[in-house]
Design a protein around this motif. Structure first.
Motif, short mmCIF file in Angstrom:
data_model
loop_
_atom_site.label_atom_id
_atom_site.label_comp_id
_atom_site.label_asym_id
_atom_site.label_seq_id
_atom_site.Cartn_x
_atom_site.Cartn_y
_atom_site.Cartn_z
N GLN A 1 0.74 -1.20 0.21
CA GLN A 1 0.06 0.06 -0.10
C GLN A 1 1.03 1.27 -0.08
O GLN A 1 0.53 2.20 -0.39
CB GLN A 1 -0.95 0.00 1.31
CG GLN A 1 -2.20 -1.00 1.02
CD GLN A 1 -1.63 -2.45 0.97
OE1 GLN A 1 -1.03 -2.81 1.89
NE2 GLN A 1 -2.33 -3.23 0.27
N ILE A 2 1.97 1.31 0.76
CA ILE A 2 2.80 2.34 0.67
C ILE A 2 4.33 1.73 0.36
O ILE A 2 4.88 0.65 0.89
CB ILE A 2 3.14 3.08 2.12
CG1 ILE A 2 1.70 3.41 2.58
CG2 ILE A 2 3.98 4.25 2.02
CD1 ILE A 2 1.71 4.02 4.02
N LEU A 3 4.90 2.50 -0.68
CA LEU A 3 6.10 1.98 -1.04
C LEU A 3 7.22 3.26 -1.18
O LEU A 3 6.90 4.21 -1.80
CB LEU A 3 6.18 1.51 -2.71
CG LEU A 3 7.45 1.12 -3.19
CD1 LEU A 3 7.98 -0.24 -2.31
CD2 LEU A 3 7.21 0.79 -4.91
N PHE A 4 8.08 3.16 -0.18
CA PHE A 4 9.24 4.17 -0.10
C PHE A 4 10.33 3.50 -1.22
O PHE A 4 10.89 2.57 -1.20
CB PHE A 4 9.80 4.23 1.15
CG PHE A 4 11.02 5.16 1.14
CD1 PHE A 4 10.59 6.52 1.64
CD2 PHE A 4 12.26 4.71 1.24
CE1 PHE A 4 11.65 7.43 1.57
CE2 PHE A 4 13.42 5.74 1.06
CZ PHE A 4 13.05 7.02 1.38
N VAL A 5 10.50 4.67 -2.04
CA VAL A 5 11.55 4.37 -3.24
C VAL A 5 12.87 4.92 -2.79
O VAL A 5 13.05 6.26 -2.66
CB VAL A 5 11.20 4.90 -4.33
CG1 VAL A 5 12.15 4.79 -5.58
CG2 VAL A 5 9.73 4.24 -4.96
N ASN A 6 13.87 4.10 -2.39
CA ASN A 6 15.38 4.54 -2.18
C ASN A 6 15.77 5.54 -3.50
O ASN A 6 15.53 5.06 -4.80
CB ASN A 6 16.07 3.36 -2.01
CG ASN A 6 17.57 3.84 -1.70
OD1 ASN A 6 18.47 4.61 -2.26
ND2 ASN A 6 17.83 3.48 -0.27
N PRO A 7 16.40 6.72 -3.05
CA PRO A 7 16.91 7.42 -4.34
C PRO A 7 17.72 6.65 -5.45
O PRO A 7 17.46 7.22 -6.48
CB PRO A 7 17.81 8.46 -3.67
CG PRO A 7 17.32 8.43 -2.37
CD PRO A 7 16.71 6.92 -1.91
N ASP A 8 18.46 5.58 -5.10
CA ASP A 8 19.13 4.88 -5.86
C ASP A 8 18.52 4.27 -7.02
O ASP A 8 18.69 3.62 -7.83
CB ASP A 8 19.87 3.78 -5.23
CG ASP A 8 21.22 4.59 -4.23
OD1 ASP A 8 21.35 5.82 -4.62
OD2 ASP A 8 21.62 3.91 -3.50
N ASN A 9 16.98 3.71 -6.65
CA ASN A 9 16.22 3.09 -7.54
C ASN A 9 15.11 3.86 -8.36
O ASN A 9 14.15 3.37 -8.88
CB ASN A 9 15.32 2.22 -6.58
CG ASN A 9 16.18 1.17 -5.76
OD1 ASN A 9 17.04 1.49 -5.09
ND2 ASN A 9 16.53 -0.17 -6.61
N ILE A 10 15.16 5.44 -8.23
CA ILE A 10 14.49 6.06 -9.09
C ILE A 10 14.31 5.77 -10.45
O ILE A 10 13.21 5.87 -11.10
CB ILE A 10 14.92 7.58 -8.88
CG1 ILE A 10 14.80 8.19 -7.31
CG2 ILE A 10 13.80 8.70 -9.73
CD1 ILE A 10 13.62 8.08 -6.84
N GLY A 11 15.30 5.32 -11.12
CA GLY A 11 15.23 4.94 -12.45
C GLY A 11 14.32 3.82 -12.93
O GLY A 11 13.55 3.70 -13.89
N GLU A 12 14.07 2.96 -11.68
CA GLU A 12 13.12 1.90 -11.93
C GLU A 12 11.66 2.52 -12.26
O GLU A 12 10.96 1.64 -12.71
CB GLU A 12 13.06 0.91 -10.93
CG GLU A 12 14.61 -0.02 -11.17
CD GLU A 12 14.30 -1.02 -9.98
OE1 GLU A 12 13.60 -1.97 -10.00
OE2 GLU A 12 15.26 -1.06 -8.96
#
Length: 182
Positions: free
Chosen positions: A101-112
């Motif tokens: 329901q909530i996904l925190f995206v690590n800055p290193d994974n923004i490209g995905e």
């Protein structure tokens, strides 16, 4: 297990406001962000179809490296929201994300994120991360940023609505709005 009742919303909002106004050190930054992630469950409404069962867990996911250490797990331990126990899951890549329901995206994974944001919206996932232009443009919904040593939030209301999520006006009042047309 503790159940989060609607009454403490005002207390949680007050706590968020104190956190926003307090100066934070870099070592405490992700502790504060973990508390925000926990509090988002109070101020965001998911459609019933976002859960497989009426008592399915409300999952706070982390995409990529976990910057929270054990603090996010400790924050949600034994908590519930309207019958949904809160749990934390970690995902190595965005294709693993399901029933979240909530996904925190690590800055290193923004490209995905850009290639899969549409699919995540169809799953009614609130996408949270750092409020970089790339994150917000690729479908990020709530982005954290530092301003004068304080954590602030930027909200992409258009992306939130596309995911069929509803955000409390109380949360909107303490955040800056992101305009997709920028």
């Amino acid at each position: 297990m503790k159940t989060i009742a609607p009454k403490p919303k005002y207390f949680l909002l007050a706590a968020c406001m104190l956190l926003i106004s307090a100066q934070i050190s870099p070592s405490n930054e992700y502790k504060v962000k973990a508390v925000f992630l926990f509090n988002f469950v109070q101020f965001v409404e998911w459609p019933s179809k976002a859960f497989a069962e009426k008592d399915s867990p409300l999952v706070i996911g982390i995409l990529g490296e976990n910057p929270f250490g054990t603090y996010l797990h400790e924050t949600v331990y034994h908590e519930k929201l309207t019958g949904h126990p809160l749990v934390v899951k970690q995902y190595e890549n965005v294709k693993e994300v399901s029933n979240c329901q909530i996904l925190f995206v690590n800055p290193d994974n923004i490209g995905e994120l850009g290639s899969i944001a549409e699919e995540l919206k169809q799953q009614h996932v609130l996408i949270v991360g750092e409020a970089t232009e790339a994150f917000m443009k690729r479908g990020g919904m709530i982005g954290f940023f530092l301003q004068d040593g304080r954590i602030r939030m930027k909200i992409n209301l258009e992306s939130i609505k596309e995911a069929d999520l509803k955000v409390s006006s109380k949360l909107l009042r303490v955040a800056d709005m992101y305009n997709n047309k920028q």
